[in-house]
Design an enzyme around this catalytic site. Structure first.
Site, short mmCIF file in Angstrom:
data_model
loop_
_atom_site.label_atom_id
_atom_site.label_comp_id
_atom_site.label_asym_id
_atom_site.label_seq_id
_atom_site.Cartn_x
_atom_site.Cartn_y
_atom_site.Cartn_z
N HIS A 82 52.14 -89.69 88.18
CA HIS A 82 52.76 -91.03 88.79
C HIS A 82 51.59 -92.01 89.53
O HIS A 82 50.89 -91.16 90.10
CB HIS A 82 53.90 -90.93 89.61
CG HIS A 82 54.53 -92.19 90.47
ND1 HIS A 82 55.40 -92.79 89.53
CD2 HIS A 82 54.11 -92.96 91.40
CE1 HIS A 82 55.63 -93.67 90.15
NE2 HIS A 82 54.62 -93.84 91.30
N ASP A 161 68.28 -94.95 93.40
CA ASP A 161 66.97 -95.61 93.68
C ASP A 161 66.90 -97.00 92.86
O ASP A 161 66.72 -98.00 93.55
CB ASP A 161 65.87 -94.67 92.81
CG ASP A 161 64.39 -95.44 92.93
OD1 ASP A 161 64.09 -95.56 94.07
OD2 ASP A 161 64.10 -95.73 91.96
N ARG A 168 65.51 -103.31 98.38
CA ARG A 168 64.42 -103.32 99.22
C ARG A 168 63.34 -104.62 98.84
O ARG A 168 62.69 -104.96 99.67
CB ARG A 168 63.63 -101.98 98.99
CG ARG A 168 64.17 -100.92 99.47
CD ARG A 168 63.84 -99.41 99.32
NE ARG A 168 62.28 -99.53 99.54
CZ ARG A 168 61.35 -98.71 98.83
NH1 ARG A 168 62.16 -98.05 97.67
NH2 ARG A 168 60.07 -98.64 98.85
N SER A 183 61.81 -92.78 96.80
CA SER A 183 62.15 -93.42 95.53
C SER A 183 61.16 -92.82 94.33
O SER A 183 61.74 -92.56 93.54
CB SER A 183 61.49 -94.75 95.81
OG SER A 183 61.31 -95.64 94.53
N LYS A 187 62.77 -89.78 91.40
CA LYS A 187 62.83 -89.95 89.83
C LYS A 187 61.77 -88.74 89.13
O LYS A 187 62.21 -88.16 88.18
CB LYS A 187 62.11 -91.22 89.78
CG LYS A 187 63.00 -92.31 89.93
CD LYS A 187 62.26 -93.70 89.68
CE LYS A 187 61.33 -94.16 90.97
NZ LYS A 187 61.08 -95.64 91.02
N1 URA Z 1 57.27 -97.29 93.08
C1 URA Z 1 58.37 -96.92 93.24
O1 URA Z 1 59.08 -96.24 92.26
N2 URA Z 1 58.91 -96.74 94.24
C2 URA Z 1 58.49 -97.30 95.44
O2 URA Z 1 59.16 -97.56 96.46
C3 URA Z 1 57.04 -97.92 95.57
C4 URA Z 1 56.45 -97.70 93.98
#
Ligand code: URA
Length: 408
Positions: A82, A161, A168, A183, A187
């Site tokens: 990620h 999320d 947000r 967040s 995932k």
């Molecule tokens: N990427 C995400 O998936 N969530 C966030 O809050 C910031 C970056």
């Protein structure tokens, strides 16, 4: 549960019980807590932060708000990467097929562009026919066949999320460390991977502007992964100049393809290999060879074909989303490139149409920048510092005004 009391406690810096956090998230996803209360809570978190225990409880509640992947026994280790988001960051397009050349499965659930940072799904969708909507069983079939899929979040994958992120985005509560950790990690944990590497960026083109902020975020993300049994490692990488020589969706796919064919720019190749070496059982040297000898490229072609993409798109680049206006941005005088503002280049790319202002905006795959020269290079007066790809002359003028490169 009395939601105003929970908001009040977070506002006043009193920790919530894990059961209070999971009840709040479950009620929000069920539509029983309205957006205005959730916004107030998110803003309280933004100002007060959450303790490590609260962050862990929020991450778990968000992961469990939807489907969690269950992989069959005895299947290869599942791995993923990620990135916290950057400009010109096309690493996933190269890394996922490269890792799938090993005996590893890469179930990569990616996102769209966010703010000024690009998104893997938008890049993939510039390939004609490429389908990013896979459900879990289609994903599993593809892993069994070729070891990799690259898809978007389905409706039942971390719905908490999905809703909270959109909220947000419009309530100025994105840059909260606790909310970012929950967040991202909800995932990744819902993918049920065994190993995860995090590319945590800092600098003008990243969410985290300083190395210190990035270190704190990386530590929180890593703790969330490790405490859930995922081998989690991070790299901190600077984002003061774009990665590689291109920014913009189709332009980045082209650069990723060139990299998979063994002709990638040094910074992109090096970061991809650093991240791959952390996840893979093969040594870096073998991974580098797979970028040179066509193995990773063959895997990428198999991936594109499996997801309905037309690989003929890669045979003639003049037909691959040509922009109506392509023009050089010349160096003002002889010198050395001393700095480049990735943040401004990212904003200029969004302005050209490569990213979104609102979540439902459509993007233009053709636009962006190519041939971006690197900091430290010498350049002669009139030589292109980069090329602007725009939908119109007026857009190209505006982009040229907006970018900032310093030559001395
Ligand atoms: N990427 C995400 O998936 N969530 C966030 O809050 C910031 C970056």
């Amino acid at each position: 549960m009395h939601v105003p009391t929970l908001i009040e406690k977070t506002r006043d810096g009193q920790p919530l019980e894990p059961s209070e956090i999971s009840a709040l998230i479950a009620a929000y996803v069920a539509g029983e807590v309205p957006d205005y209360q959730m916004s107030a809570w998110a803003m309280a978190v933004f100002f007060r932060g959450l303790t490590d225990d609260e962050t862990a409880a929020l991450t778990a509640a968000m992961r469990d708000s939807g489907r969690v992947f269950r992989w069959p026994e005895g299947t290869p280790p599942k791995v993923d990467k990620h990135s916290t988001g950057g400009i010109g960051d096309k690493v996933s397009l190269v890394l996922a097929p490269l890792l799938a050349c090993d005996n590893l499965w890469v179930p990569m659930v990616s996102g769209r562009g966010l703010g000024i940072t690009g998104g893997t799904l938008d890049k993939l969708e510039s390939i004609p026919g490429f389908n990013v909507h896979l459900d879990e069983s289609a994903g599993l079939r593809q892993l069994e066949k070729i070891g990799v899929f690259m898809a978007g979040q389905t409706g039942d994958f971390c719905p908490a999320d999905k809703r909270l992120y959109a909220l947000r985005d419009v309530t100025a509560t994105v840059p909260s460390r606790a909310l970012i950790i929950a967040s991202i990690m909800s995932k990744k944990l819902a993918e049920s991977v065994d190993r995860l590497v995090l590319d945590v960026k800092f600098g003008s083109g990243a969410f985290m502007k300083t190395r210190k902020e990035a270190e704190l975020l990386a530590a929180g993300l890593t703790a969330a992964g490790e405490s859930n049994g995922v081998r989690t490692t991070f790299l901190l990488s600077p984002m003061e100049e774009p990665l590689g020589h291109t920014v913009g969706n189709a332009l980045e796919v082209r650069e990723a393809v060139e990299t998979l064919q063994g002709n990638g720019p040094e910074d992109l190749v090096s970061l991809t290999l650093d991240l791959a070496a952390i996840l893979s059982d093969s040594p870096r040297q073998i991974l580098a060879e797979r970028l040179q000898n066509g193995s990773a490229w063959e895997k990428f072609l198999a991936l594109v074909e499996a997801q309905g993409g037309d690989t003929r798109a890669f045979e003639d680049w003049t037909t691959f989303h040509p922009a109506p206006v392509i023009r050089p941005f010349p160096a003002p005088h002889d010198g050395r490139i001393v700095s480049m503002d990735a943040g401004r280049i990212g904003r200029a790319a969004v302005q050209l149409g490569a990213g979104r202002h609102k979540t439902d905006d459509s993007i233009n795959p053709a636009v962006g920048f190519s041939g971006i020269r690197k900091v430290g290079e010498r350049i002669s007066k009139g030589e292109p510092l980069l090329w602007v790809h725009a939908a119109s002359e007026a857009d190209a003028d505006a982009a040229a005004q907006a970018i900032s490169l310093v030559v001395r």
